[in-house]
Each structure stands twice: as structure tokens, then as C-alpha cells.
Scaffold this motif. Structure first.
Motif, PDB file in Angstrom:
ATOM      1  N   PHE A 291       0.839  -1.195   0.000  1.00 53.95           N
ATOM      2  CA  PHE A 291       0.000   0.000   0.000  1.00 53.95           C
ATOM      3  C   PHE A 291       0.874   1.244   0.000  1.00 53.95           C
ATOM      4  O   PHE A 291       1.939   1.271   0.628  1.00 53.95           O
ATOM      5  N   SER A 292       0.411   2.257  -0.709  1.00 58.06           N
ATOM      6  CA  SER A 292       1.022   3.581  -0.642  1.00 58.06           C
ATOM      7  C   SER A 292       0.000   4.490   0.030  1.00 58.06           C
ATOM      8  O   SER A 292      -1.091   4.727  -0.515  1.00 58.06           O
ATOM      9  N   ILE A 293       0.321   4.976   1.239  1.00 56.78           N
ATOM     10  CA  ILE A 293      -0.657   5.689   2.067  1.00 56.78           C
ATOM     11  C   ILE A 293      -0.080   7.038   2.483  1.00 56.78           C
ATOM     12  O   ILE A 293       1.068   7.122   2.931  1.00 56.78           O
ATOM     13  N   ASN A 294      -0.893   8.081   2.336  1.00 54.84           N
ATOM     14  CA  ASN A 294      -0.513   9.430   2.777  1.00 54.84           C
ATOM     15  C   ASN A 294      -1.636  10.034   3.607  1.00 54.84           C
ATOM     16  O   ASN A 294      -2.830   9.868   3.273  1.00 54.84           O
TER      17      ASN A 294
ATOM     18  N   LEU B 221      -7.094  11.521   3.417  1.00 55.85           N
ATOM     19  CA  LEU B 221      -6.452  10.211   3.368  1.00 55.85           C
ATOM     20  C   LEU B 221      -6.344   9.737   1.917  1.00 55.85           C
ATOM     21  O   LEU B 221      -7.329   9.748   1.182  1.00 55.85           O
ATOM     22  N   TYR B 222      -5.138   9.335   1.513  1.00 61.47           N
ATOM     23  CA  TYR B 222      -4.904   8.828   0.168  1.00 61.47           C
ATOM     24  C   TYR B 222      -4.276   7.435   0.285  1.00 61.47           C
ATOM     25  O   TYR B 222      -3.242   7.273   0.929  1.00 61.47           O
ATOM     26  N   ILE B 223      -4.913   6.446  -0.360  1.00 62.15           N
ATOM     27  CA  ILE B 223      -4.428   5.064  -0.293  1.00 62.15           C
ATOM     28  C   ILE B 223      -4.373   4.490  -1.706  1.00 62.15           C
ATOM     29  O   ILE B 223      -5.339   4.609  -2.468  1.00 62.15           O
ATOM     30  N   VAL B 224      -3.251   3.875  -2.043  1.00 58.00           N
ATOM     31  CA  VAL B 224      -3.114   3.138  -3.297  1.00 58.00           C
ATOM     32  C   VAL B 224      -2.927   1.671  -2.939  1.00 58.00           C
ATOM     33  O   VAL B 224      -1.987   1.305  -2.235  1.00 58.00           O
ATOM     34  N   ASN B 225      -3.851   0.829  -3.397  1.00 63.99           N
ATOM     35  CA  ASN B 225      -3.766  -0.610  -3.154  1.00 63.99           C
ATOM     36  C   ASN B 225      -3.031  -1.252  -4.329  1.00 63.99           C
ATOM     37  O   ASN B 225      -3.534  -1.315  -5.443  1.00 63.99           O
ATOM     38  N   LYS B 226      -1.820  -1.735  -4.072  1.00 61.56           N
ATOM     39  CA  LYS B 226      -1.018  -2.343  -5.131  1.00 61.56           C
ATOM     40  C   LYS B 226      -1.299  -3.829  -5.293  1.00 61.56           C
ATOM     41  O   LYS B 226      -0.756  -4.459  -6.202  1.00 61.56           O
TER      42      LYS B 226
END
Length: 467
Positions: A357-360, A383-388
Motif C-alpha cells: 500500500f502507498s498511504i498518505n 487520506l490517500y491510499i493506493v492498493n497495489k
């Protein structure tokens, strides 16, 4: 003296272009020897891997996928996205430095042993040509022969097989770009339903057919810049396919078995006859040479027949030929190696520390704090989340260094596979547990998936506990 005739005329143009600027078609003789056997083993192993890798799956997904259209990349079963672009940039830089280092030591060995252009041309298409039209002499004879049934059958057969193989290669390339499942879906339905993909495959097929049927070695001598880079990458200690002119010159015809009145080179010209780019290796290092070793095999075979030592043409360095010095490690090689080790170390650390995950977390701009019932205070965050990952994930947030509450605004943190989630949440703290002044409190937020912590983020909490 590398060139027997003391002439540098050969350097004024590439070997496949004559004085009038017209194409010189190369008809190399069929090579044979131990280097050909070794190269064939390497080439067919790589071809086997190339053809089977798209069909290997891990957890239901391709082991390799380079879908540049949808920006989806899978390497060794691990999904990568646009947010991992920096890893590919570092990997590309490391690869360039590796090529520079490898060339400084071993010359253009990549071109002769690993390059896809050479492998497909020499190990696939050239083999087909030998099978249908015969060796170099038969091919030349066929070209000058008048058009008849035999010539038409051979030419049509060869080019038909060439296009079929090119079509197979194009489809193989598509499996790396869109995946095997998508490719099967495309080829199982009429082209009208997948017109873009159909045109792409036909286009790639045409390009491959043109390159391997007509353009051939011109791709190496004209288009590829690697040969021209040899001038700055090679030095006198670099190992290349070279002619030992100290031992071989001056050239002379063989008087009788085991004897020649001149050097060891008997001027049989076989090293030229087998060269797929049409050069004379005895002229020295040339940009057209792809280090394919065909000339080594041809020359060694002649040396055995005349009872001379092998290696008149072989892997050697300029210092090795001139001064009979063995290969040595130079400061340039050491410096290239040091940079490469540093880059590979950084790249390895980044890959090992890469998360699913890329989370900010950012405090919402323009917002201070909000008073809440029960003598509490809150801050609002983006909240920003990228599920890889390949699977959908449900995440939860927890405060790790303070007592408080996190309230998700909207739906739960459900992030779809390889998608981006944008939302908001509030952190609510009790005023009575804060100091009686304006504070910028550091907070640590843990992100969990199924009670497993997948990330730990720091942020700040703006509070005011005055009466």
C-alpha cells in the motif's frame, strides 16, 4: 599492422554499403564449431523462457505483465503501479551502467549472445533460410537464377514461413503487454470485436517480417547505437573478438601441411565468409562486429587442419595482442563497479522495503480544529491510499501514541484492487488529557489489514485547550 594492405578504406563506409551507397546483401556461410554450440544453447534457452513465461501464473495472475496501456506491471508475481515508477528509473540507470561496465570488460558480447535481434536472426530466421534455400552458395545461385517453378516455390515458402514466425512473435509480444487471457479472448473472436488489438498485432507482424526478411543486419549496423558507443566504452584492456595480427601477419598461402612462408593466417577468407554483418575481422575492431564468434569457429577449424594453435581469431584485448599481457582490472572498471554496487544496493533496499500500500495522511488545508461535545476537540484529515495488491482490501486506522478516536467520514476504508482511495477522517482527542495551551501534537497512526499493521504514519494534531 591490423590491416594487411595498410589501407583504412574499409572505415569510410559500413560493410553492407558499397562505394555507390547501395546495399550489399550479405550471404554468410553456415557456421559450425564449439562457440556456435554454446551460443545455440544460450539462445534456445532464452527463447524457451521467452515463450513460456507469459503462460506461467502466480495466484491466478501472470508472472510477468508489462501493460503500458493500463499502467499495470507485474514482475515475478508482484504488482507494480505508476507510484513505483522511481524503482524502474533506478533499475534502468543500473542496467545502463551495467552495460557500460560489461562492455568495458567484455566488449559487445551482449549483441552476439543475448540480443533478441541476433538470436531471432541467426538462430531462427537464418536457420529457416538455410533449410529452404541452402547455404550461402546456393542462396547466391538462387538469386541470380531466372524465375521458375523451383525459385518461386522456395521464395514463397521462405517468406510465408518468415511471416508466420513474425506473426507468432507479435502475438507473443502481446501476451507480455495484455496477458495471455486477453490475447486468447482477442484471437477467439472476429477481428471486428477487437479491431485495435488486431491492427496492432498485424502491425507488429509486419515490422518483424520486414526486419528479419529484408532489413536484417542493418538493424545492428545502422539503427542500433550500441556499436557506435564502442568507441568510448572500449579500451586496450577490453576483451573483444579480435584477430591476432602479431601472430597472423603477414598473411601468406600455405606451402604444405603445417607450413606457411608468412604468418599463421593463410588468407583463406573463411572468417569473412561466415560473418553475418559482412566484415573482415582482420581489419580490427569495427562497429559492425556483433561478437557472434562465427569467425572464431571458422578460423579454429582451419588452424586444426594445418596443425597450428587455435586462437588466431578469438577473445582477446589490444594489449593482449600487442604486448601479450593478460587481462587486468583497470581503475575505470573499479569505478564503474563501485557505482553499480551502490545503485544495486539502493535498488535492493527499496524493493525489499516496498509495501503493498502507498498511504498518505495530510491535515485538511485551511482547517484548524473543531470543538466537539463532551469537552473534546478534533482535527480533519485527508487520506490517500493506493492498493497495489491483486485483491480488494479493507483497512482500519488506529492511534498508536495517544488515547483518542478515529472517525471515518463516509464508507469504510474499502480499497479495490490496484485502485486509489481518497477520503477523509477525523481524530478526536479529550481536552482534559491535553496541556492547557496551544499545541501542535505529533501523532502516530497505524494502518491495519486484518489486524496486521501494513503502515505506520506520522502527522500532527492542532489543539487549543484554553477556557
Amino acid at each position: 599492422m591490423e590491416n594487411s594492405g595498410n589501407s583504412e578504406e574499409f572505415r569510410n563506409r559500413i560493410s553492407t554499403v558499397n562505394e555507390k551507397g547501395k546495399r550489399v546483401w550479405v550471404y554468410p556461410r553456415k557456421p559450425k564449431g564449439k562457440f556456435l554450440i554454446s551460443r545455440s544453447f544460450v539462445a534456445y534457452t532464452l527463447l524457451l523462457l521467452l515463450f513460456i513465461l507469459p503462460f506461467i501464473k502466480s495466484n491466478g495472475h501472470p508472472l510477468f505483465l508489462l501493460n503500458i496501456f493500463q499502467r499495470q506491471f507485474i514482475l515475478f508475481g508482484v504488482a507494480f503501479g505508476p507510484q513505483d515508477f522511481y524503482l524502474f528509473v533506478l533499475a534502468f540507470i543500473a542496467m545502463v551502467i551495467f552495460i557500460v561496465l560489461f562492455t568495458a570488460i567484455y566488449g559487445r558480447i551482449f549483441c552476439g549472445w543475448v540480443c533478441p535481434q541476433t538470436i531471432f536472426m541467426e538462430m531462427v530466421f537464418r536457420k529457416i533460410e538455410y533449410f529452404i534455400e541452402g547455404d550461402a552458395y546456393q542462396q547466391k545461385k538462387l538469386k541470380t537464377a531466372p524465375w521458375g517453378a523451383t525459385k518461386i516455390i522456395k521464395k514463397v515458402s521462405k517468406h510465408s514461413v518468415f511471416f508466420v514466425v513474425s506473426f507468432v512473435i507479435a502475438n507473443l509480444l502481446m501476451t507480455y503487454l495484455v496477458g495471455v487471457d486477453m490475447l486468447f479472448n482477442v484471437i477467439s473472436r472476429p477481428p471486428i470485436y477487437h479491431l485495435t488489438e488486431f491492427i496492432a498485432v498485424c502491425g507488429f507482424s509486419g515490422v518483424f517480417y520486414f526486419v528479419f526478411a529484408f532489413f536484417r543486419e542493418q538493424a545492428c549496423t545502422i539503427v542500433c547505437p550500441y556499436g557506435r558507443l564502442q568507441g568510448v566504452l572500449l579500451d586496450k584492456n577490453s576483451l573483444v573478438v579480435a584477430y591476432d595480427y602479431v601472430r597472423g601477419e603477414p598473411r601468406g598461402k600455405l606451402l604444405k601441411r603445417g607450413e606457411s612462408k608468412e604468418g599463421d593466417c593463410v588468407d583463406c577468407n573463411l572468417c569473412v565468409d561466415v560473418c553475418p554483418t559482412g566484415i573482415d575481422i582482420r581489419n580490427g575492431i569495427q562497429l559492425e562486429c556483433v561478437n557472434c564468434t562465427a569467425c572464431i569457429d571458422a578460423c579454429d577449424d582451419v588452424m586444426v587442419k594445418i596443425n597450428k594453435p587455435k586462437g588466431l581469431v578469438g577473445y582477446n584485448s589490444l594489449n593482449g595482442i600487442q604486448e601479450r599481457k593478460k587481462f587486468t582490472i583497470t581503475p575505470r572498471i573499479i569505478s564503474y563497479s563501485a557505482v553499480l554496487v551502490i545503485l544495486l544496493t539502493i535498488l535492493t533496499i527499496l524493493f525489499l522495503n516496498r509495501t503493498d500500500f502507498s498511504i498518505n495522511i495530510l491535515r485538511t488545508p485551511g482547517m484548524l480544529y473543531q470543538d466537539q461535545p463532551g469537552n473534546k476537540i478534533s482535527n480533519l484529515y485527508n487520506l490517500y491510499i493506493v492498493n497495489k495488491k491483486f485483491d480488494e482490501s479493507i483497512l482500519t486506522l488506529k492511534l498508536l501514541n495517544a488515547e483518542g478516536e478515529i472517525k471515518i467520514l463516509g464508507d469504510d476504508l474499502k480499497v479495490k484492487s490496484r485502485q486509489t482511495y481518497e477520503g477523509r477522517f477525523m481524530i478526536v482527542l479529550d481536552k482534559t488529557k491535553l496541556k492547557n495551551n496551544l499545541l501542535n501534537i505529533p501523532l502516530v497512526v497505524g494502518v491495519y489489514e486484518n489486524d496486521k499493521k501494513v503502515a505506520e504514519l506520522t502527522t500532527s494534531f492542532l489543539s487549543h485547550t484554553g477556557d
